[in-house]
Motif scaffolding. Sequence first.
Motif, mmCIF file in Angstrom:
data_model
loop_
_atom_site.group_PDB
_atom_site.id
_atom_site.type_symbol
_atom_site.label_atom_id
_atom_site.label_comp_id
_atom_site.label_asym_id
_atom_site.label_seq_id
_atom_site.Cartn_x
_atom_site.Cartn_y
_atom_site.Cartn_z
ATOM 1 N N VAL A 1 0.614 -1.045 0.139
ATOM 2 C CA VAL A 1 0.009 -0.021 0.086
ATOM 3 C C VAL A 1 0.986 1.190 -0.154
ATOM 4 O O VAL A 1 1.700 1.571 0.898
ATOM 5 N N PRO A 2 0.865 2.151 -0.928
ATOM 6 C CA PRO A 2 1.845 3.370 -1.061
ATOM 7 C C PRO A 2 1.364 4.326 0.113
ATOM 8 O O PRO A 2 0.197 4.364 0.439
ATOM 9 N N PHE A 3 2.359 4.989 0.553
ATOM 10 C CA PHE A 3 2.313 6.050 1.405
ATOM 11 C C PHE A 3 1.874 7.047 0.488
ATOM 12 O O PHE A 3 2.505 7.319 -0.558
ATOM 13 N N ILE A 4 0.826 7.933 0.839
ATOM 14 C CA ILE A 4 0.027 9.100 -0.050
ATOM 15 C C ILE A 4 0.409 10.208 0.519
ATOM 16 O O ILE A 4 0.015 10.527 1.471
ATOM 17 N N LEU B 1 -7.438 7.337 -6.384
ATOM 18 C CA LEU B 1 -6.955 7.012 -5.099
ATOM 19 C C LEU B 1 -7.217 5.882 -4.458
ATOM 20 O O LEU B 1 -6.510 5.153 -3.942
ATOM 21 N N SER B 2 -8.540 5.500 -4.445
ATOM 22 C CA SER B 2 -9.067 4.265 -3.826
ATOM 23 C C SER B 2 -8.273 2.919 -4.422
ATOM 24 O O SER B 2 -7.924 2.195 -3.649
ATOM 25 N N ASP B 3 -8.167 2.970 -5.910
ATOM 26 C CA ASP B 3 -7.605 1.870 -6.471
ATOM 27 C C ASP B 3 -5.838 1.878 -5.948
ATOM 28 O O ASP B 3 -5.484 0.585 -5.570
ATOM 29 N N VAL B 4 -5.397 2.965 -5.946
ATOM 30 C CA VAL B 4 -4.106 2.973 -5.615
ATOM 31 C C VAL B 4 -3.714 2.417 -4.027
ATOM 32 O O VAL B 4 -3.035 1.549 -3.708
ATOM 33 N N LYS B 5 -4.801 2.962 -3.170
ATOM 34 C CA LYS B 5 -4.564 2.702 -1.604
ATOM 35 C C LYS B 5 -4.955 1.332 -1.538
ATOM 36 O O LYS B 5 -4.619 0.623 -0.444
ATOM 37 N N SER B 6 -5.730 0.829 -2.507
ATOM 38 C CA SER B 6 -6.132 -0.832 -2.361
ATOM 39 C C SER B 6 -5.101 -1.596 -2.875
ATOM 40 O O SER B 6 -5.249 -2.826 -2.663
ATOM 41 N N ASP C 1 -8.954 11.837 2.410
ATOM 42 C CA ASP C 1 -9.213 10.948 3.078
ATOM 43 C C ASP C 1 -7.994 9.830 3.154
ATOM 44 O O ASP C 1 -7.976 8.871 3.843
ATOM 45 N N PHE C 2 -7.543 9.619 1.754
ATOM 46 C CA PHE C 2 -6.534 8.942 1.328
ATOM 47 C C PHE C 2 -4.954 9.234 1.793
ATOM 48 O O PHE C 2 -4.221 8.513 1.337
ATOM 49 N N PHE C 3 -4.862 10.391 2.196
ATOM 50 C CA PHE C 3 -3.536 10.982 2.421
ATOM 51 C C PHE C 3 -3.009 10.543 3.874
ATOM 52 O O PHE C 3 -3.760 10.345 4.907
ATOM 53 N N ASP C 4 -1.759 9.976 3.905
ATOM 54 C CA ASP C 4 -1.140 9.947 4.989
ATOM 55 C C ASP C 4 -0.294 10.962 5.648
ATOM 56 O O ASP C 4 -0.087 10.950 6.886
ATOM 57 N N PHE C 5 -0.266 11.939 4.743
ATOM 58 C CA PHE C 5 0.380 13.356 5.115
ATOM 59 C C PHE C 5 0.270 14.310 4.294
ATOM 60 O O PHE C 5 -0.105 14.011 3.034
ATOM 61 N N SER C 6 0.058 15.378 4.882
ATOM 62 C CA SER C 6 -0.345 16.678 3.720
ATOM 63 C C SER C 6 0.388 17.921 3.982
ATOM 64 O O SER C 6 0.575 18.298 5.105
#
Length: 307
Positions: free
Chosen positions: A80-83, A153-158, A211-216
């Motif tokens: 799962v990538p860090f976004i 983003l959902s696909d990337v995070k999945s 919602d998909f971000f781990d940091f902003s």
Amino acid sequence: MASPYIILNREQWSSLRDSTPLTISDEELASLQGVNESISMTEVSEIYLPLSRLLNLHVGATQELYQASHTFLGTQDAKVPFILGIAGSVAVGKSTTARILQTLLSRWPNHPKVDLVTTDGFLYPNRVLEERGIMKRKGFPESYDLPRFIQFLSDVKSGVPEVSAPVYSHLFYDIVPDQWQTVRQPDILIVEGLNVLQPPRSRNSELIVSDFFDFSIYVDAKEEDIVQWYVERFKLLRQTAFSNPLSYFRRYASLTDEEAVEVATGIWEEINGINLKKNILPTRLRARLILEKGANHSVQRVKLRRL
């Protein structure tokens, strides 16, 4: 008054670099900068290296958390990538920030694959904007195909092995038909754009981009400085991108300095300034970290949200 942020001046922030090595060359830095930006190696050392160190710590902690979750569930899910989301006004330098961070973060051994996607690819094509009568609101929240962006983003995070994003051309000022940027399970995905920290458009919205971000990160500056940077960039583009016969803005290539200032200022007042005040600036306090720039494009203060 109490603040949700820890506020650090340039000297305090720079000291947090610790022993992080400088892994970027002068030639690389020059290639990463915007049209009218001049980011020094000192700026990289004092601002971007501490930031890459902080992000590296967050990525490492997140990777351990994912592993702990998989151990608990007894699963072996896909990586799962860090976004990382980067927001800010037109002409504030967020694209340069994103490119520098992409380069620096890719040099850390625990996350060498770092991809960068801009939200421009998720703008509706010009024909759709024209049909809806919002061509002059390009860059406003309603000009983006949000459902498509959320699905991406959902696909990337999945952990989907390959996810494609549309490609946008600044030369043609439109989406390029049948061209795609493919993201293949990077360690980190940087998502850069004007409105990536937007709250829900309605009470019925289930998911938002952040919602998909781990940091902003929010790249900030005084509006009068941003306007000046925008006008300077517009003037420079007359001799570069605008002079291309295929450019959507070819009509501006022959403007005099005085005419260019007048046109650029008018565009800012009618479009970009309104978008900044109404849609972008109100999202600033949603960011985990705020980079505050001075008039010379250098970061003067950093605000880091308390945990």
